[in-house]
Scaffold this motif. Sequence first.
Motif, PDB file in Angstrom:
ATOM      1  N   ARG A   1      -7.060 -10.386  -1.714  1.00 24.03           N
ATOM      2  CA  ARG A   1      -8.392  -9.681  -1.568  1.00 24.03           C
ATOM      3  C   ARG A   1      -7.705  -8.002  -1.168  1.00 24.03           C
ATOM      4  NH1 ARG A   1     -10.623 -11.927   2.300  1.00 24.03           N
ATOM      5  NH2 ARG A   1     -12.177 -13.039   0.864  1.00 24.03           N
ATOM      6  N   ARG A   2      -6.957  -8.141  -0.235  1.00 23.63           N
ATOM      7  CA  ARG A   2      -6.280  -6.928   0.160  1.00 23.63           C
ATOM      8  C   ARG A   2      -5.428  -6.270  -0.861  1.00 23.63           C
ATOM      9  NH1 ARG A   2      -3.593  -8.214   5.696  1.00 23.63           N
ATOM     10  NH2 ARG A   2      -3.168  -5.846   5.595  1.00 23.63           N
TER      11      ARG A   2
ATOM     12  N   ASP B   1      -7.574  -4.628  -3.477  1.00 24.62           N
ATOM     13  CA  ASP B   1      -8.129  -3.239  -2.871  1.00 24.62           C
ATOM     14  C   ASP B   1      -7.301  -2.129  -2.986  1.00 24.62           C
ATOM     15  OD1 ASP B   1     -10.715  -4.664  -2.578  1.00 24.62           O
ATOM     16  OD2 ASP B   1     -10.180  -4.935  -0.233  1.00 24.62           O
ATOM     17  N   ALA B   2      -6.015  -2.652  -2.514  1.00 22.65           N
ATOM     18  CA  ALA B   2      -4.829  -1.668  -2.729  1.00 22.65           C
ATOM     19  C   ALA B   2      -4.730  -1.351  -4.186  1.00 22.65           C
ATOM     20  CB  ALA B   2      -3.586  -2.292  -2.120  1.00 22.65           C
TER      21      ALA B   2
ATOM     22  N   PHE C   1     -11.279 -11.531  -6.924  1.00 28.05           N
ATOM     23  CA  PHE C   1     -11.701 -10.455  -6.034  1.00 28.05           C
ATOM     24  C   PHE C   1     -11.691  -9.317  -6.788  1.00 28.05           C
ATOM     25  CE2 PHE C   1      -9.204 -13.801  -3.619  1.00 28.05           C
ATOM     26  CZ  PHE C   1      -9.983 -13.981  -2.681  1.00 28.05           C
ATOM     27  N   ASP C   2     -11.886  -9.462  -8.095  1.00 32.42           N
ATOM     28  CA  ASP C   2     -12.070  -8.285  -9.190  1.00 32.42           C
ATOM     29  C   ASP C   2     -12.992  -8.582  -9.913  1.00 32.42           C
ATOM     30  OD1 ASP C   2     -11.362  -5.739 -10.394  1.00 32.42           O
ATOM     31  OD2 ASP C   2     -10.301  -6.591 -11.707  1.00 32.42           O
TER      32      ASP C   2
ATOM     33  N   ARG D   1       1.056  -1.287  -0.010  1.00 35.70           N
ATOM     34  CA  ARG D   1      -0.044  -0.036   0.030  1.00 35.70           C
ATOM     35  C   ARG D   1       0.919   1.126  -0.101  1.00 35.70           C
ATOM     36  NH1 ARG D   1      -5.417  -0.356   0.726  1.00 35.70           N
ATOM     37  NH2 ARG D   1      -6.132  -2.188   1.620  1.00 35.70           N
TER      38      ARG D   1
ATOM     39  N   ARG E   1      -6.663  -1.235  -6.615  1.00 38.61           N
ATOM     40  CA  ARG E   1      -7.736  -0.578  -7.338  1.00 38.61           C
ATOM     41  C   ARG E   1      -7.954   1.024  -6.598  1.00 38.61           C
ATOM     42  NH1 ARG E   1     -11.648  -3.419  -5.464  1.00 38.61           N
ATOM     43  NH2 ARG E   1     -11.702  -4.800  -7.364  1.00 38.61           N
ATOM     44  N   SER E   2      -7.436   0.913  -5.425  1.00 36.52           N
ATOM     45  CA  SER E   2      -7.473   2.464  -4.679  1.00 36.52           C
ATOM     46  C   SER E   2      -6.367   3.282  -5.320  1.00 36.52           C
ATOM     47  CB  SER E   2      -7.042   2.210  -3.208  1.00 36.52           C
ATOM     48  OG  SER E   2      -8.342   1.531  -2.596  1.00 36.52           O
TER      49      SER E   2
END
Length: 501
Positions: A280-281, A284-285, A317-318, A249, A287-288
């Motif tokens: 999953r994380r 998310d990282a 997860f996407d 991140r 995408r953010s």
Amino acid sequence: MAQWTSAVGAPQLARLLQSQDPRDAELTAAGRRLPAYRSLADGVRLLVLEGRVPVAARLPAERELAAAFGVSRTTVAAAYEALRAEGFLESRRGSGSWTAVPAGNPLPTRGLEPLPPEAAGSMIDLGCAALPAPEPWLTRAVQSAMTDLPLYAHTHGDYPAGLPVLRQALADRYTARGIPTMPEQIMVTTGAMGAVAAICRLCTSPGERVAVDSPSYANILQLMRDAGARLVPVALGERLTGWDIPVWRQVMRDAAPRMAYVVADFHNPTGTLATDDQRRRMVDAARSAGTLLVVDETMAELHLDDDPEPPRPVCAFDPAGSAVITVGSASKAFWAGMRIGWVRAAPDIIRSLVAARTYSDLGSPVLEQLAIASLLKGEGWDAAVEIRRQEARENREAIVAAIRRHLPDWEFSVPRGGLTLWVRTGGLSGSRIAEAGERLGVRVPSGPRFGVDGAFEGYVRLPFTVNGAVAEEAALRLAGAARLVATGATVEAETRHAFVA
């Protein structure tokens, strides 16, 4: 402009330093305890050489590290000055300090080309993580392809997106894994290397930053270097426990890489397997941060131990397909000689990749595509992969046992799958061991080939490609190479030692 591409926080660096084995950190010398600044400098230097702290990573300010590590600011300042003097740290007023490696002879960081088959009689080749074809399934697949070939022989033979029959078979396989997929989401490529090259051409420009696992697959790293990418290494989690998501991140936020290349399944070279939560994380990282996540699944089917429930594919997860591009291949699970890979992505990305391919290779060989399609549509693929798993499992046991017998100081974690063992060489130079090993008749890639800018000097990669007496002989020759490096002896002396032993 600052020369750093990522950053290491004070708490993280302190934790890494405190986790080192005192022997590794060289806290003592000739029976006397080293000064605190020297111990700190040596600890940071080792973290850089092992790749646990990437090259070109900004280090925390002196005051911050002093507070986190529990020493005086004077100690940290002296350690930083020692690292600068040795070439492991560079600084610029207003930009801070960042890690480096000393200038000098270039370390071997290029990919490792396959050894010519005619050299097999004189050299044990542990350079390539690839196994012979699983028979009789290769022969049956080619025979089936020859039966279907006349239907395609009347066409021009160029299918930039891949043969429809293979795209459908690959889409069906993803769907069976719980990832609904249409053929329009698949492009067939010339191996995984061809897939990553196509993605790089479409999604990055020379000079753009690309984040990568550290270590990572040597040939992909070189492909990206040749494409002009600025590689940003991100260390794996401590003790090779998958991805360190907080670090990822931070890198995505600070370095803003356009793309990230990661291997979640039985990582090459370490064998690491990312967990569902990490996957999953990570998505998310990405995408953010607006970072495109390219996930290499070439080892995904090579699970060698009985796991109750394997992790889900990263693309699971996407579901919208906005953050993840998946790369697959038949090379590891079936046979590298087929040179068939693929990309799974959102339909608009596939269309762009296909359009761009017109100016490169136009398509992959028809006969090989038909062979893989016939395997996927029947029972051949699963049967062939099971043969591959059994062979890799036996080879893993043989090479692990041989290394433990003849090189007990070498350290490694036995992976649950994949084709590679990542080995720490007891404080010796992996590059020198590789050089000496080749003179003694065993070929291994050294750690720096899998890192960025000289990291992982104390490692080599050993694939699960030999068994029985060959695995034993390979370990004996590596032990001889290690003695050469440790003692500075000649090859002739080592040959006499081996004969006497």
